[in-house]
Scaffold this motif. Sequence first.
Motif, PDB file in Angstrom:
ATOM      1  N   GLY A 229       0.779  -1.226   0.000  1.00  6.17           N
ATOM      2  CA  GLY A 229       0.000   0.000   0.000  1.00  6.17           C
ATOM      3  C   GLY A 229       0.811   1.276   0.000  1.00  6.17           C
ATOM      4  N   ALA A 230       2.137   1.166  -0.094  1.00  3.01           N
ATOM      5  CA  ALA A 230       2.984   2.363  -0.072  1.00  3.01           C
ATOM      6  C   ALA A 230       3.760   2.471  -1.375  1.00  3.01           C
ATOM      7  CB  ALA A 230       3.954   2.312   1.098  1.00  3.01           C
ATOM      8  N   PRO A 231       3.906   3.666  -1.907  1.00  3.49           N
ATOM      9  CA  PRO A 231       4.685   3.825  -3.135  1.00  3.49           C
ATOM     10  C   PRO A 231       6.163   3.543  -2.858  1.00  3.49           C
ATOM     11  CG  PRO A 231       4.155   5.969  -2.210  1.00  3.49           C
ATOM     12  CD  PRO A 231       3.408   4.959  -1.393  1.00  3.49           C
ATOM     13  N   PRO A 232       6.905   3.103  -3.850  1.00  3.96           N
ATOM     14  CA  PRO A 232       8.341   2.837  -3.634  1.00  3.96           C
ATOM     15  C   PRO A 232       9.088   4.129  -3.341  1.00  3.96           C
ATOM     16  CG  PRO A 232       7.797   2.731  -5.971  1.00  3.96           C
ATOM     17  CD  PRO A 232       6.488   2.838  -5.245  1.00  3.96           C
ATOM     18  N   VAL A 233      10.148   4.001  -2.558  1.00  4.65           N
ATOM     19  CA  VAL A 233      10.982   5.154  -2.249  1.00  4.65           C
ATOM     20  C   VAL A 233      11.803   5.525  -3.480  1.00  4.65           C
ATOM     21  CG1 VAL A 233      12.901   5.995  -0.846  1.00  4.65           C
ATOM     22  CG2 VAL A 233      11.107   4.607   0.195  1.00  4.65           C
ATOM     23  N   ASP A 234      11.838   6.811  -3.778  1.00  6.34           N
ATOM     24  CA  ASP A 234      12.675   7.298  -4.870  1.00  6.34           C
ATOM     25  C   ASP A 234      14.133   7.102  -4.451  1.00  6.34           C
ATOM     26  OD1 ASP A 234      14.238   8.916  -6.580  1.00  6.34           O
ATOM     27  OD2 ASP A 234      12.530  10.230  -6.993  1.00  6.34           O
ATOM     28  N   LYS A 235      14.865   6.239  -5.177  1.00  6.31           N
ATOM     29  CA  LYS A 235      16.241   5.907  -4.797  1.00  6.31           C
ATOM     30  C   LYS A 235      17.151   7.133  -4.855  1.00  6.31           C
ATOM     31  CE  LYS A 235      14.783   1.768  -4.348  1.00  6.31           C
ATOM     32  NZ  LYS A 235      15.033   0.755  -5.379  1.00  6.31           N
ATOM     33  N   SER A 236      16.849   8.049  -5.767  1.00  6.98           N
ATOM     34  CA  SER A 236      17.658   9.265  -5.827  1.00  6.98           C
ATOM     35  C   SER A 236      17.499  10.090  -4.555  1.00  6.98           C
ATOM     36  CB  SER A 236      17.274  10.106  -7.050  1.00  6.98           C
ATOM     37  OG  SER A 236      17.602   9.445  -8.250  1.00  6.98           O
ATOM     38  N   MET A 237      16.257  10.136  -4.016  1.00  4.78           N
ATOM     39  CA  MET A 237      16.028  10.882  -2.787  1.00  4.78           C
ATOM     40  C   MET A 237      16.747  10.218  -1.612  1.00  4.78           C
ATOM     41  SD  MET A 237      14.455  13.464  -3.810  1.00  4.78           S
ATOM     42  CE  MET A 237      14.084  14.223  -2.227  1.00  4.78           C
ATOM     43  N   PHE A 238      16.838   8.900  -1.635  1.00  2.00           N
ATOM     44  CA  PHE A 238      17.596   8.179  -0.604  1.00  2.00           C
ATOM     45  C   PHE A 238      19.067   8.595  -0.655  1.00  2.00           C
ATOM     46  CE2 PHE A 238      19.866   4.139   0.630  1.00  2.00           C
ATOM     47  CZ  PHE A 238      19.600   4.234   1.989  1.00  2.00           C
ATOM     48  N   ILE A 239      19.626   8.654  -1.862  1.00  2.42           N
ATOM     49  CA  ILE A 239      21.018   9.088  -2.017  1.00  2.42           C
ATOM     50  C   ILE A 239      21.177  10.524  -1.550  1.00  2.42           C
ATOM     51  CG2 ILE A 239      22.838   9.571  -3.704  1.00  2.42           C
ATOM     52  CD1 ILE A 239      21.805   7.183  -5.329  1.00  2.42           C
ATOM     53  N   PHE A 240      20.237  11.398  -1.944  1.00  2.00           N
ATOM     54  CA  PHE A 240      20.324  12.799  -1.543  1.00  2.00           C
ATOM     55  C   PHE A 240      20.299  12.948  -0.019  1.00  2.00           C
ATOM     56  CE2 PHE A 240      18.125  13.968  -5.769  1.00  2.00           C
ATOM     57  CZ  PHE A 240      19.336  13.899  -6.433  1.00  2.00           C
ATOM     58  N   ALA A 241      19.482  12.132   0.640  1.00  2.00           N
ATOM     59  CA  ALA A 241      19.382  12.215   2.098  1.00  2.00           C
ATOM     60  C   ALA A 241      20.699  11.821   2.757  1.00  2.00           C
ATOM     61  CB  ALA A 241      18.245  11.322   2.596  1.00  2.00           C
ATOM     62  N   VAL A 242      21.357  10.784   2.218  1.00  5.95           N
ATOM     63  CA  VAL A 242      22.664  10.374   2.740  1.00  5.95           C
ATOM     64  C   VAL A 242      23.686  11.492   2.547  1.00  5.95           C
ATOM     65  CG1 VAL A 242      24.569   8.749   2.458  1.00  5.95           C
ATOM     66  CG2 VAL A 242      22.216   7.907   2.414  1.00  5.95           C
ATOM     67  N   LEU A 243      23.726  12.065   1.345  1.00  9.11           N
ATOM     68  CA  LEU A 243      24.674  13.148   1.054  1.00  9.11           C
ATOM     69  C   LEU A 243      24.436  14.356   1.956  1.00  9.11           C
ATOM     70  CD1 LEU A 243      24.666  13.064  -2.868  1.00  9.11           C
ATOM     71  CD2 LEU A 243      26.469  12.239  -1.357  1.00  9.11           C
ATOM     72  N   LYS A 244      23.171  14.710   2.158  1.00 11.75           N
ATOM     73  CA  LYS A 244      22.852  15.882   2.976  1.00 11.75           C
ATOM     74  C   LYS A 244      23.291  15.684   4.418  1.00 11.75           C
ATOM     75  CE  LYS A 244      19.067  18.994   4.263  1.00 11.75           C
ATOM     76  NZ  LYS A 244      17.632  19.325   4.067  1.00 11.75           N
ATOM     77  N   HIS A 245      23.069  14.481   4.963  1.00  6.84           N
ATOM     78  CA  HIS A 245      23.447  14.227   6.353  1.00  6.84           C
ATOM     79  C   HIS A 245      24.961  14.287   6.521  1.00  6.84           C
ATOM     80  CE1 HIS A 245      22.690  12.765  10.416  1.00  6.84           C
ATOM     81  NE2 HIS A 245      23.775  12.021  10.268  1.00  6.84           N
ATOM     82  N   ILE A 246      25.693  13.700   5.579  1.00  8.15           N
ATOM     83  CA  ILE A 246      27.158  13.714   5.659  1.00  8.15           C
ATOM     84  C   ILE A 246      27.682  15.137   5.522  1.00  8.15           C
ATOM     85  CG2 ILE A 246      29.266  12.961   4.499  1.00  8.15           C
ATOM     86  CD1 ILE A 246      27.835  10.350   3.811  1.00  8.15           C
ATOM     87  N   GLY A 248      26.229  17.821   6.396  1.00  9.29           N
ATOM     88  CA  GLY A 248      25.944  18.528   7.635  1.00  9.29           C
ATOM     89  C   GLY A 248      26.945  18.259   8.737  1.00  9.29           C
ATOM     90  N   HIS A 249      27.763  17.220   8.578  1.00  9.89           N
ATOM     91  CA  HIS A 249      28.796  16.903   9.565  1.00  9.89           C
ATOM     92  C   HIS A 249      30.197  17.303   9.073  1.00  9.89           C
ATOM     93  CE1 HIS A 249      25.601  14.557  11.446  1.00  9.89           C
ATOM     94  NE2 HIS A 249      26.364  14.479  12.509  1.00  9.89           N
ATOM     95  N   GLY A 250      30.255  18.155   8.065  1.00  9.75           N
ATOM     96  CA  GLY A 250      31.545  18.702   7.666  1.00  9.75           C
ATOM     97  C   GLY A 250      32.310  17.903   6.638  1.00  9.75           C
ATOM     98  N   TYR A 251      31.640  16.988   5.923  1.00 10.94           N
ATOM     99  CA  TYR A 251      32.299  16.195   4.886  1.00 10.94           C
ATOM    100  C   TYR A 251      31.570  16.391   3.566  1.00 10.94           C
ATOM    101  CZ  TYR A 251      35.211  13.682   8.243  1.00 10.94           C
ATOM    102  OH  TYR A 251      36.146  13.368   9.184  1.00 10.94           O
TER     103      TYR A 251
END
Length: 284
Positions: A229-246, A248-251
Amino acid sequence: MKKRPGSSQSNHRPSTPAPRPITPRSRSSSSARDGRVPVGAMTRQRTNSGSTPNLIPNHLMVSFHGNNEMRFEGIAYQETLEDIKERVLTMWLVDHEDSKGHRLRVVFRKSPWNCSGHDMIMARRLLTSLFAVLARSGYHYQTTVNSGNRSKAPRLIFVEPLERHIEPTHFFSVLFSRKGEKVTILDAPEPIKDSIGVALRNTFPRRISSDKIVEDGMCVIELQKSAIGAPPVDKSMFIFAVLKHILGHGYSLNASVPLARRGPLGLGGRKELWIFKSRPLRLD
């Protein structure tokens, strides 16, 4: 061609400590006048053949061939060559090593560019150590060429700026699975490893199936493959979220290293290792 000492010990596996932060060297000039000895300088003095141009390159190229070979071109200084041999090549068993002038060719045992499990951890640390050693020598990653050429190996190009400014630098690696639903993070600082799982769960509620620290402190995070019942996660958005978090920690993402081609006869796509680098501190 020569064998490196100890290459006959087929069952010996070198230890794989996490790469250490780089200590800066107190140099500001990129010429040989700063005390560095150009590669082959003593040989040229002895032979005086005049066959080698009087050029000290400020670009260095690294390429990966097949499953186990690495080549360097443009190694300008003897200490850079020695650092590569002592701090990079010792992280994996070497079968053959051939150094001539500014070139260095290394053939490793087994298949570091096409492996898995603990061997893949070793290979990733070898590559992050390569970036750290070159940073210590004043080189910065610039670009990759030949990346779309099937007949030539991709070449990573590093440059030594005319005004050298070397700061303490730390590198770590990130690897996404082929379908983009899993990420492994190796040798990241503890604040990143301790917080990225929670951050991704908050960004993608009930869509993270696994978030754990495994062998050698590697962080592994995986999306659910499907949810009723849930749409698939956009894999690009998953990558973007990882990049954004890293970020934010100075890398920041510094480079992508293309490894061996996958699939039958090596005709598939390349596995790519992403290298992250600490950003310089701003003193505002």
